[in-house]
Every structure is written in C-alpha cells, then in structure tokens.
Write a protein that holds these residues in place. Structure first.
Motif, PDB file in Angstrom:
ATOM      1  N   PRO A  16       1.214  -1.273   0.031  1.00  0.00           N
ATOM      2  CA  PRO A  16       0.186  -0.068  -0.026  1.00  0.00           C
ATOM      3  C   PRO A  16       0.834   1.232   0.467  1.00  0.00           C
ATOM      4  O   PRO A  16       1.788   1.418   0.584  1.00  0.00           O
ATOM      5  N   ASP A  17       0.279   2.122  -0.915  1.00  0.00           N
ATOM      6  CA  ASP A  17       0.700   3.886  -0.784  1.00  0.00           C
ATOM      7  C   ASP A  17       0.130   3.995  -0.121  1.00  0.00           C
ATOM      8  O   ASP A  17      -0.626   3.917   0.656  1.00  0.00           O
ATOM      9  N   PRO A  18       0.901   5.746   0.588  1.00  0.00           N
ATOM     10  CA  PRO A  18       2.273   6.256  -0.262  1.00  0.00           C
ATOM     11  C   PRO A  18       3.199   5.338   1.239  1.00  0.00           C
ATOM     12  O   PRO A  18       4.634   6.321   0.443  1.00  0.00           O
ATOM     13  N   ILE A  19       2.622   4.547   2.150  1.00  0.00           N
ATOM     14  CA  ILE A  19       4.307   4.298   3.174  1.00  0.00           C
ATOM     15  C   ILE A  19       4.098   2.961   2.600  1.00  0.00           C
ATOM     16  O   ILE A  19       4.031   1.960   2.751  1.00  0.00           O
ATOM     17  N   PRO A  20       5.145   2.353   1.807  1.00  0.00           N
ATOM     18  CA  PRO A  20       4.807   1.153   1.290  1.00  0.00           C
ATOM     19  C   PRO A  20       5.696  -0.327   1.903  1.00  0.00           C
ATOM     20  O   PRO A  20       5.077  -1.058   1.540  1.00  0.00           O
ATOM     21  N   LEU A  41      -0.718  -6.772   3.640  1.00  0.00           N
ATOM     22  CA  LEU A  41      -1.336  -6.913   2.003  1.00  0.00           C
ATOM     23  C   LEU A  41      -0.758  -7.023   0.594  1.00  0.00           C
ATOM     24  O   LEU A  41       0.655  -7.000   0.904  1.00  0.00           O
ATOM     25  N   ALA A  42      -1.322  -7.521  -0.172  1.00  0.00           N
ATOM     26  CA  ALA A  42      -0.071  -8.103  -1.101  1.00  0.00           C
ATOM     27  C   ALA A  42      -1.159  -7.947  -2.564  1.00  0.00           C
ATOM     28  O   ALA A  42      -2.080  -8.244  -2.177  1.00  0.00           O
ATOM     29  N   GLY A  72       8.984  -4.327   7.269  1.00  0.00           N
ATOM     30  CA  GLY A  72       7.911  -3.546   7.821  1.00  0.00           C
ATOM     31  C   GLY A  72       7.102  -5.523   7.899  1.00  0.00           C
ATOM     32  O   GLY A  72       6.572  -5.864   9.559  1.00  0.00           O
ATOM     33  N   HIS A  73       6.704  -5.674   7.134  1.00  0.00           N
ATOM     34  CA  HIS A  73       5.931  -6.812   6.678  1.00  0.00           C
ATOM     35  C   HIS A  73       6.680  -8.292   7.599  1.00  0.00           C
ATOM     36  O   HIS A  73       5.908  -8.739   7.997  1.00  0.00           O
ATOM     37  N   ARG A  74       7.525  -8.613   7.303  1.00  0.00           N
ATOM     38  CA  ARG A  74       8.690  -9.846   7.992  1.00  0.00           C
ATOM     39  C   ARG A  74       8.784  -8.876   8.969  1.00  0.00           C
ATOM     40  O   ARG A  74       8.197 -10.441  10.199  1.00  0.00           O
ATOM     41  N   GLU A  75       8.445  -8.342   9.279  1.00  0.00           N
ATOM     42  CA  GLU A  75       8.906  -7.583  11.434  1.00  0.00           C
ATOM     43  C   GLU A  75       7.385  -8.847  12.128  1.00  0.00           C
ATOM     44  O   GLU A  75       6.972  -9.104  12.516  1.00  0.00           O
ATOM     45  N   ASN A  76       5.968  -7.727  11.449  1.00  0.00           N
ATOM     46  CA  ASN A  76       4.688  -8.052  11.464  1.00  0.00           C
ATOM     47  C   ASN A  76       4.445 -10.416  11.312  1.00  0.00           C
ATOM     48  O   ASN A  76       3.987 -10.318  12.923  1.00  0.00           O
ATOM     49  N   ILE A  77       5.302 -10.451  10.440  1.00  0.00           N
ATOM     50  CA  ILE A  77       4.835 -12.049  10.672  1.00  0.00           C
ATOM     51  C   ILE A  77       5.886 -12.724  11.847  1.00  0.00           C
ATOM     52  O   ILE A  77       5.342 -13.779  12.114  1.00  0.00           O
ATOM     53  N   VAL A 107      -4.619 -10.831  -7.966  1.00  0.00           N
ATOM     54  CA  VAL A 107      -4.149 -11.889  -7.118  1.00  0.00           C
ATOM     55  C   VAL A 107      -4.166 -10.514  -5.589  1.00  0.00           C
ATOM     56  O   VAL A 107      -3.537 -10.133  -6.028  1.00  0.00           O
ATOM     57  N   TYR A 108      -5.205 -10.817  -4.980  1.00  0.00           N
ATOM     58  CA  TYR A 108      -5.182  -9.931  -3.652  1.00  0.00           C
ATOM     59  C   TYR A 108      -4.940 -10.387  -2.362  1.00  0.00           C
ATOM     60  O   TYR A 108      -6.239 -11.866  -2.455  1.00  0.00           O
TER      61      TYR A 108
END
Length: 239
Positions: free
Chosen positions: A46-50, A179-180, A206-211, A230-231
């Motif tokens: 997601p933008d604006p902070i990817p 999200l991806a 960031g997403h790695r940290e979440n996982i 694919v969402y």
C-alpha cells in the motif's frame, strides 16, 4: 566548411544530445523504481508508505476525537463489497483457497525457523487458523479487487481494527494486517502465487516484522482473484 559537412556535424551533435537525454531519463527511472532492472520478484504494497505493517493494540485511554487515518484512494468506485466471495480462480491450477492454505503453512514454517531462506532468532509459536478472521480477510480482498483500490484504509475510512468487528478488543487484544497484490502472469499453480506473496512480505522489513511478532496466536488469510490480479489479506490476532 561545406554545407554537407555542416549538416553532418549538426546531425551528429543532435544524436549525441539525444543519447545523453535518454541516459539521464533511464537513470532517473531506475533510481525512482519506475524501471526495475533486478531479477527479484516484487509485490505491490500500500501507498503512500509501502513498508508499513498495520499493528493496532488496545490504547491505554480511549479518545473518540482522535484523528483517524484517511483512505489512500477516496475515488474508488461503488459501494463497499461486504460478502465473502468464496473460492475464486484463474484457470484450473490457480485457486484462492489453495493459495490461502499454502500461505498459512509457509508462514508457520518460517515462524518455526524451518525455512533456511528466512532465518531468525525467535522461538515463535505456530499460528492457529481462524476461519472467522479468514472470512474478514477474504471479504476485504474482495472489496479491494472489485472497487479497484489497494490500502489498509478503505475509501470510507474503515481501518483494519474496524474490520475485526466484535473480535477486537476481545478476544483479540492486538491486531495486525499485511496486504499484497500480485499477478498470475507466469505462475503455473497456486503454490507459485503463494510463494510470491510470502517472499514479498518477508523481503519487506515492516511486513517481515509483523509476521515474526511473538504476540500473535492466530491468523486468517483471505485471497480474491480478479482476472490476473490476486489480492491477499493477512490478518493477525493476539490475545
């Protein structure tokens, strides 16, 4: 100098200037990410902070007047989609249900430290599959895919915490969301698509940290396939 020589020199100078200009434009495009010359797979985030993972924990004080996040795309068309689409597919070999299961299993393999490509120091518990959370995730993926937006905040300003409904703040005292959006182009089956999604998240700090957060105890993965897009929505719950 003859007129022929003059025209030749002029043509040569214009050619050199054009090459310099094209080189400068290519350099800017690569620097800004418009053109990716690397071989690695990338996903859209997601933008604006990817690179932000959404994590929302119970605040110590409730402030109803606090400023809420604003949607990234307020111009998305149509009313909110509020239905679970069930299984969607792209051909016979790429099915949303199979992608969900593969992502869930791969995430637990990574958390257990059994994936040599994504080693970490934590001793993390396996995340249970929560079908209620998966339904919420699938519905949100459906909404993004049908209305043409991609953001943690819906066009109506709904946040990930809002989408948890009665599950937050209890039994989920902390919630998170990744999200991806990936393409099925070149993918042979559901496993390939699932790997693209997980690798994209794990290659994003960031997403790695979440996982890899220790506080989570369950998750729900929801995938919606719309044409070749694919969402995927991954929602976490921590009690």
């Amino acid at each position: 100098m003859s007129s022929f020589a003059g025209r030749l020199l002029g043509t040569l100078l214009r050619t050199i200037l054009l090459l310099v200009l094209l080189s400068m434009l290519l350099s800017v495009a690569v620097t800004t990410g418009t053109i990716n010359l690397g071989p690695e797979e990338r996903i859209e985030t997601p933008d604006p902070i990817p690179d932000w993972p959404f994590v929302w924990e119970i605040p110590l004080e409730t402030n109803d007047s606090a400023e809420r996040p604003t949607p990234d795309d307020p111009d998305a068309v149509g009313d909110p989609v509020q239905t679970d689409p069930g299984t969607t597919n792209a051909g016979d070999d790429i099915r949303s249900e199979e992608i969900e299961v593969a992502v869930h299993e791969r995430i637990n393999t990574i958390r257990a430290g059994a994936d040599s490509n994504h080693e970490h120091d934590g001793d993390l518990e396996e995340l249970a599959w929560d079908e209620d959370i998966a339904d919420i995730s699938r519905t949100y993926s459906h909404d993004m895919g049908e209305r043409g937006y991609f953001s943690h905040v819906s066009p109506e300003g709904e946040t990930p915490a809002d989408r948890f409904g009665g599950l937050y703040p209890a039994p989920c005292r902390g919630v998170g969301e990744n999200l991806a959006r990936v393409s099925t182009m070149g993918a042979s089956d559901s496993e390939v698509v699932a790997d693209q999604v997980v690798e994209g998240w794990m290659n994003s700090p960031g997403h790695r940290e979440n996982i890899l957060r220790a506080q989570w105890d369950s998750q729900g993965i929801g995938v919606y396939i719309n044409g070749s897009n694919v969402y995927a929505t991954q929602k976490f719950c921590g009690g």
